[in-house]
Write an enzyme that holds these catalytic residues in place. Structure first.
Site, PDB file in Angstrom:
ATOM      1  N   LYS A 107       0.645  -1.247  -0.174  1.00  0.00           N
ATOM      2  CA  LYS A 107       0.009  -0.043  -0.091  1.00  0.00           C
ATOM      3  C   LYS A 107       0.931   1.317   0.004  1.00  0.00           C
ATOM      4  O   LYS A 107       0.296   2.206  -0.163  1.00  0.00           O
ATOM      5  CB  LYS A 107      -0.917  -0.008   1.134  1.00  0.00           C
ATOM      6  CG  LYS A 107      -2.051  -0.990   0.950  1.00  0.00           C
ATOM      7  CD  LYS A 107      -2.964  -1.076   2.192  1.00  0.00           C
ATOM      8  CE  LYS A 107      -4.267  -1.975   1.995  1.00  0.00           C
ATOM      9  NZ  LYS A 107      -3.824  -3.589   2.105  1.00  0.00           N
TER      10      LYS A 107
HETATM   11  C1  LIG Z   1      -4.705  -4.536   1.535  1.00  0.00           C
HETATM   12  C2  LIG Z   1      -4.051  -5.784   1.570  1.00  0.00           C
HETATM   13  C3  LIG Z   1      -4.328  -6.695   0.739  1.00  0.00           C
HETATM   14  C4  LIG Z   1      -5.477  -6.512  -0.156  1.00  0.00           C
HETATM   15  O1  LIG Z   1      -5.661  -5.792  -1.193  1.00  0.00           O
HETATM   16  P1  LIG Z   1      -7.003  -5.199  -1.871  1.00  0.00           P
HETATM   17  O2  LIG Z   1      -6.487  -4.236  -3.001  1.00  0.00           O
HETATM   18  O3  LIG Z   1      -7.927  -4.674  -0.989  1.00  0.00           O
HETATM   19  O4  LIG Z   1      -7.523  -6.392  -2.398  1.00  0.00           O
HETATM   20  C5  LIG Z   1      -3.680  -7.794   0.364  1.00  0.00           C
HETATM   21  N1  LIG Z   1      -2.439  -7.982   1.222  1.00  0.00           N
HETATM   22  C6  LIG Z   1      -1.947  -7.326   2.051  1.00  0.00           C
HETATM   23  C7  LIG Z   1      -0.975  -7.474   2.998  1.00  0.00           C
HETATM   24  C8  LIG Z   1      -2.600  -5.857   2.629  1.00  0.00           C
HETATM   25  O5  LIG Z   1      -2.243  -5.109   3.182  1.00  0.00           O
END
Ligand SMILES: *Cc1c(COP(=O)(O)O)cnc(C)c1O
Length: 431
Positions: A107
């Site tokens: 993210k």
């Molecule tokens: C947020 C997150 C996801 C999921 O991603 P999305 O875009 O919400 O589908 C998967 N793995 C980790 C470690 C995350 O922090």
């Protein structure tokens, strides 16, 4: 580029406005009015271009003339200043590691891109924006770090007391400056409810400009399409059909991958790999969309019962479930199988997967690659972010990377809140 609301009851807005609003007044998600296929010359020479140029070419149409070329390239250079290694696990499978950013979660890219764009827009005005987010762990840290020190932006993060890991809590509560952590006695859903309520509360929205920083926000969602270009640049020479397996929760990351495909990137198939939160798996098999209460798993960043970005995926496939199913599969896996595959891959290859990435791997395994296909799964967090479960499962202790070790020594600072009134009070008095 203009963005329209998928509820079709609010007027289209510019990139800047969509970024500032987060969600349309009619509660719809914003969606680009048009996605133009990139020229074939770009794909022909992609292996000779650097990452910043590729990123610029891929994303520029979504920003239009709202950020000039040199500024946008500057933002991308800053955002993509770490590695995205692609590591071969098996003959026909690689893992794309997305966790080398400052908070070791994928993210980081979206949060940093959104922060830099917001900074670009607030720099010239004297606008003050408050970002309000609820986190179950990973989002909060990436957003906090991404927006740290950005002029004109204050960040307020709500997290459920005792329900995030020690490392995650430190990432939220030790930064200071323009970042405030609110420790909520309750669950993640309570944090989320309070945030939603605040966005609808006129007393608050009349006195402060609130925006969100989850994957609903186009500026956090769209830059994720770059991962798929980065992988393609490395794998093009293989001349295979590429299959991406994406560990999915809110389905923002995989949805950005489908945008990359719409831009002309040759991706053969998408797999949305989920934990036991299997709303989409059920939808694809029954044709009925039944949102569920989320259940807790060891891959808790994907504990989502009603994935907010799925409406965007439907829009990308013209709301036609038949077309969707041709290009897109979804499978769900239990905690038990997740741990088993973590052990298995570690024993066979020495590669350490954390639970989210492991589910990505399982997605490829279940799909079953043909000889002319090549699989890539995304590893969305560093194993250290899920330290207890990784160490216990692999019976192996992990070394703590420097960027994590340094924050563990810092003191936690958070305000405790119990209910919505306390949040409202905080926002109106402190902001
Ligand atoms: C947020 C997150 C996801 C999921 O991603 P999305 O875009 O919400 O589908 C998967 N793995 C980790 C470690 C995350 O922090």
């Amino acid at each position: 580029m203009n963005y329209y609301s998928l509820q079709h009851k609010s007027p289209p807005v510019s990139f800047k406005e969509a970024l500032l609003k987060g969600i349309a007044p009619d509660k719809g998600l914003y969606f680009p009015e048009e996605i133009k296929v990139l020229p074939s010359s770009f794909f022909n020479e992609i292996d000779k271009l650097d990452i910043i140029e590729i990123a610029y070419q891929a994303i520029k149409q979504f920003i239009g003339n709202e950020i000039p070329k040199e500024d946008l390239k500057g933002i991308l250079k800053d955002v993509l200043s770490f590695d995205f290694p692609l590591i071969t696990i098996e003959d026909n499978i690689s893992v794309l590691e997305l966790f080398h950013g400052p908070t070791m979660a994928f993210k980081d890219v979206g949060a940093r891109f959104m922060a830099r764009c917001l900074e670009y827009f607030t720099k010239t005005t004297n606008d003050e924006v408050t970002i309000l987010v609820a986190t179950s762990g990973d989002t909060g840290g990436a957003v906090a770090k991404g927006f740290l020190g950005v002029k004109g932006v204050k960040v307020v993060i709500l997290y459920p007391s005792g329900k995030v890991t020690d490392i995650q809590e430190k990432q939220l509560t030790t930064l200071g400056e323009n970042i405030t952590a609110l420790e909520v006695s309750g669950a993640f859903d309570d944090c989320q409810e309070m945030v939603k309520k605040a966005f609808l509360d006129k007393d608050i929205t009349n006195s402060i400009q609130l925006t969100s920083a989850n994957s609903i926000n186009i500026a956090r969602w769209l830059p994720q399409l770059l991962y798929y270009f980065i992988a393609y640049k490395e794998l093009k020479h293989k001349n295979k059909k590429l299959v991406f397996s994406v560990p999915s929760g809110n389905f923002g990351n995989i949805c950005a991958g489908i945008v990359a495909q719409k831009l002309g990137l040759p991706i053969h198939h998408f797999i949305a790999a989920t934990n036991s939160n299997d709303t989409i798996v059920n939808y694809l098999s029954t044709g009925k969309y039944l949102p569920q209460q989320s259940v807790s798993t060891i891959s808790n960043a994907m504990d989502v019962g009603n994935p907010s970005n799925f409406v965007r995926i439907e829009a990308l496939y013209e709301n036609d479930i038949k077309t969707l199913k041709k290009h897109f599969s979804s499978y769900s896996f239990s905690d038990f199988s997740t741990k088993e595959i973590m052990k298995d891959i570690y024993a066979k290859t020495n590669y350490i997967m954390e639970p989210h990435g492991a589910i990505g791997y399982l997605g490829l395994q279940k799909y079953g690659l043909d000889n002319d296909e090549y699989g890539i799964f995304l590893e969305t967090a560093h194993p250290i972010k899920f330290l207890p479960v990784v160490e216990e499962t692999l019976n192996q202790s992990l070394t703590i990377p420097e960027q994590i070790a340094s924050i563990m020594k810092k003191d936690k600072k958070a305000f405790e809140i119990k209910n919505y009134d306390e949040l409202k009070d905080f926002l109106l008095k402190q902001m």
